[in-house]
Design a protein around this motif. Structure first.
Motif, PDB file in Angstrom:
ATOM      1  N   THR A   1       6.650  33.010 -24.389  1.00  0.00           N
ATOM      2  CA  THR A   1       6.739  33.275 -22.952  1.00  0.00           C
ATOM      3  C   THR A   1       5.364  33.216 -22.292  1.00  0.00           C
ATOM      4  OG1 THR A   1       6.758  35.679 -23.357  1.00  0.00           O
ATOM      5  CG2 THR A   1       8.885  34.587 -23.105  1.00  0.00           C
ATOM      6  N   ARG A   2       4.340  33.700 -22.986  1.00  0.00           N
ATOM      7  CA  ARG A   2       2.973  33.660 -22.436  1.00  0.00           C
ATOM      8  C   ARG A   2       2.484  32.224 -22.291  1.00  0.00           C
ATOM      9  NH1 ARG A   2      -1.492  35.222 -26.097  1.00  0.00           N
ATOM     10  NH2 ARG A   2       0.222  36.221 -27.179  1.00  0.00           N
ATOM     11  N   TYR A   3       2.862  31.372 -23.245  1.00  0.00           N
ATOM     12  CA  TYR A   3       2.347  30.007 -23.255  1.00  0.00           C
ATOM     13  C   TYR A   3       3.288  28.979 -22.617  1.00  0.00           C
ATOM     14  CZ  TYR A   3      -1.237  31.706 -26.486  1.00  0.00           C
ATOM     15  OH  TYR A   3      -2.279  32.381 -27.068  1.00  0.00           O
ATOM     16  N   LEU A   4       4.408  29.401 -22.070  1.00  0.00           N
ATOM     17  CA  LEU A   4       5.341  28.432 -21.477  1.00  0.00           C
ATOM     18  C   LEU A   4       4.677  27.503 -20.459  1.00  0.00           C
ATOM     19  CD1 LEU A   4       8.748  30.272 -21.057  1.00  0.00           C
ATOM     20  CD2 LEU A   4       8.274  28.221 -22.409  1.00  0.00           C
ATOM     21  N   PRO A   5       3.854  28.013 -19.539  1.00  0.00           N
ATOM     22  CA  PRO A   5       3.200  27.084 -18.599  1.00  0.00           C
ATOM     23  C   PRO A   5       2.319  26.052 -19.309  1.00  0.00           C
ATOM     24  CG  PRO A   5       3.025  29.341 -17.799  1.00  0.00           C
ATOM     25  CD  PRO A   5       3.549  29.415 -19.215  1.00  0.00           C
ATOM     26  N   GLU A   6       1.605  26.466 -20.328  1.00  0.00           N
ATOM     27  CA  GLU A   6       0.744  25.543 -21.079  1.00  0.00           C
ATOM     28  C   GLU A   6       1.584  24.534 -21.868  1.00  0.00           C
ATOM     29  OE1 GLU A   6      -2.989  24.037 -22.591  1.00  0.00           O
ATOM     30  OE2 GLU A   6      -2.328  25.039 -20.791  1.00  0.00           O
ATOM     31  N   ILE A   7       2.665  24.997 -22.486  1.00  0.00           N
ATOM     32  CA  ILE A   7       3.563  24.104 -23.221  1.00  0.00           C
ATOM     33  C   ILE A   7       4.140  23.064 -22.265  1.00  0.00           C
ATOM     34  CG2 ILE A   7       5.774  23.983 -24.451  1.00  0.00           C
ATOM     35  CD1 ILE A   7       5.032  26.779 -25.650  1.00  0.00           C
ATOM     36  N   GLU A   8       4.562  23.509 -21.100  1.00  0.00           N
ATOM     37  CA  GLU A   8       5.129  22.586 -20.115  1.00  0.00           C
ATOM     38  C   GLU A   8       4.075  21.578 -19.647  1.00  0.00           C
ATOM     39  OE1 GLU A   8       8.474  22.680 -16.781  1.00  0.00           O
ATOM     40  OE2 GLU A   8       7.200  24.456 -16.857  1.00  0.00           O
ATOM     41  N   ARG A   9       2.856  22.040 -19.410  1.00  0.00           N
ATOM     42  CA  ARG A   9       1.778  21.132 -19.002  1.00  0.00           C
ATOM     43  C   ARG A   9       1.523  20.076 -20.064  1.00  0.00           C
ATOM     44  NH1 ARG A   9      -3.011  19.887 -20.156  1.00  0.00           N
ATOM     45  NH2 ARG A   9      -3.334  21.574 -21.647  1.00  0.00           N
TER      46      ARG A   9
ATOM     47  N   MET B   1       6.676  36.331 -31.671  1.00  0.00           N
ATOM     48  CA  MET B   1       6.966  34.932 -31.333  1.00  0.00           C
ATOM     49  C   MET B   1       7.410  34.802 -29.883  1.00  0.00           C
ATOM     50  SD  MET B   1       8.875  33.472 -34.690  1.00  0.00           S
ATOM     51  CE  MET B   1       8.199  33.677 -36.329  1.00  0.00           C
ATOM     52  N   ILE B   2       8.286  35.704 -29.451  1.00  0.00           N
ATOM     53  CA  ILE B   2       8.754  35.686 -28.063  1.00  0.00           C
ATOM     54  C   ILE B   2       7.583  35.879 -27.113  1.00  0.00           C
ATOM     55  CG2 ILE B   2      10.104  36.970 -26.353  1.00  0.00           C
ATOM     56  CD1 ILE B   2      12.131  37.484 -28.713  1.00  0.00           C
ATOM     57  N   ASP B   3       6.697  36.812 -27.438  1.00  0.00           N
ATOM     58  CA  ASP B   3       5.515  37.053 -26.598  1.00  0.00           C
ATOM     59  C   ASP B   3       4.680  35.790 -26.453  1.00  0.00           C
ATOM     60  OD1 ASP B   3       3.473  38.747 -25.185  1.00  0.00           O
ATOM     61  OD2 ASP B   3       2.299  38.138 -26.951  1.00  0.00           O
ATOM     62  N   ARG B   4       4.414  35.123 -27.562  1.00  0.00           N
ATOM     63  CA  ARG B   4       3.593  33.908 -27.496  1.00  0.00           C
ATOM     64  C   ARG B   4       4.300  32.804 -26.727  1.00  0.00           C
ATOM     65  NH1 ARG B   4       0.404  33.419 -33.301  1.00  0.00           N
ATOM     66  NH2 ARG B   4      -0.302  35.579 -33.308  1.00  0.00           N
TER      67      ARG B   4
ATOM     68  N   LYS C   1      18.309  33.445 -33.430  1.00  0.00           N
ATOM     69  CA  LYS C   1      19.267  34.122 -32.537  1.00  0.00           C
ATOM     70  C   LYS C   1      18.591  34.966 -31.458  1.00  0.00           C
ATOM     71  CE  LYS C   1      23.182  34.299 -35.651  1.00  0.00           C
ATOM     72  NZ  LYS C   1      24.108  35.141 -36.385  1.00  0.00           N
ATOM     73  N   LYS C   2      17.727  35.871 -31.860  1.00  0.00           N
ATOM     74  CA  LYS C   2      17.068  36.770 -30.902  1.00  0.00           C
ATOM     75  C   LYS C   2      16.147  35.989 -29.967  1.00  0.00           C
ATOM     76  CE  LYS C   2      14.564  41.145 -30.814  1.00  0.00           C
ATOM     77  NZ  LYS C   2      13.999  42.206 -31.646  1.00  0.00           N
ATOM     78  N   ILE C   3      15.378  35.099 -30.542  1.00  0.00           N
ATOM     79  CA  ILE C   3      14.432  34.304 -29.745  1.00  0.00           C
ATOM     80  C   ILE C   3      15.191  33.412 -28.764  1.00  0.00           C
ATOM     81  CG2 ILE C   3      12.645  32.520 -29.860  1.00  0.00           C
ATOM     82  CD1 ILE C   3      11.865  33.803 -32.601  1.00  0.00           C
ATOM     83  N   ALA C   4      16.258  32.767 -29.234  1.00  0.00           N
ATOM     84  CA  ALA C   4      17.053  31.903 -28.358  1.00  0.00           C
ATOM     85  C   ALA C   4      17.652  32.702 -27.208  1.00  0.00           C
ATOM     86  CB  ALA C   4      18.153  31.215 -29.161  1.00  0.00           C
ATOM     87  N   ARG C   5      18.167  33.879 -27.494  1.00  0.00           N
ATOM     88  CA  ARG C   5      18.781  34.705 -26.452  1.00  0.00           C
ATOM     89  C   ARG C   5      17.778  35.042 -25.351  1.00  0.00           C
ATOM     90  NH1 ARG C   5      18.261  39.609 -26.732  1.00  0.00           N
ATOM     91  NH2 ARG C   5      18.552  40.247 -28.627  1.00  0.00           N
ATOM     92  N   VAL C   6      16.580  35.471 -25.748  1.00  0.00           N
ATOM     93  CA  VAL C   6      15.556  35.839 -24.759  1.00  0.00           C
ATOM     94  C   VAL C   6      15.143  34.619 -23.935  1.00  0.00           C
ATOM     95  CG1 VAL C   6      13.176  36.642 -24.472  1.00  0.00           C
ATOM     96  CG2 VAL C   6      14.713  37.825 -26.060  1.00  0.00           C
TER      97      VAL C   6
END
Length: 138
Positions: free
Chosen positions: A100-108, A95-98, A15-20
């Protein structure tokens, strides 16, 4: 805005992670969104298959998912793209920190690499994990 379509497994207190993540403009579906009250009883193999079939990137905290024979087989046969936290005791904030920090790498990774794969989201990096599909493929 990212084109990532995420699916959050029940192992990460969604819930919290999805909201953010939604507030960041991401397309996020949780296991609860998909299966409603039955979410807690849906076998892992089913949500892995269903979410992967729909082009979702799987996010969870089950670091052993690549070792369970049925789950590994489903990951391989569904060409699942999985990102997991290597420890299940991380807080939602960590978890949210990781994520959001890694979103560009995950997308790549998701743009350049076809599934199946499993990556760990560690404190310092996104790390490719060995996934043995040799005994899973038809």
């Amino acid at each position: 805005m990212s084109e990532l379509r995420l699916f959050l497994d029940r192992s990460i207190g969604t819930k919290k992670i999805a909201r953010v993540l939604r507030e960041l403009g991401l397309d996020v579906e949780t296991i609860q969104d998909r299966y409603g009250r039955a979410a807690s009883t849906v076998p892992d193999e089913r949500w892995i298959h269903d979410a992967s079939r729909d082009g979702r990137i799987l996010v969870g905290a089950d670091q052993r998912i690549r070792y369970n024979r049925l789950e590994r087989r489903t990951i391989c046969l569904s060409s699942a793209r999985c990102f997991t936290f290597p420890r299940g005791d991380l807080s939602a904030v960590e978890m949210i920190d990781r994520l959001t920090r890694y979103l560009p790498e995950i997308e790549r990774i998701c743009t350049e690499t076809e599934g199946p794969f499993v990556y760990h989201l560690t404190a310092g990096a996104v790390v490719a994990m060995r996934l043995d599909c040799a005994d899973c493929l038809p």
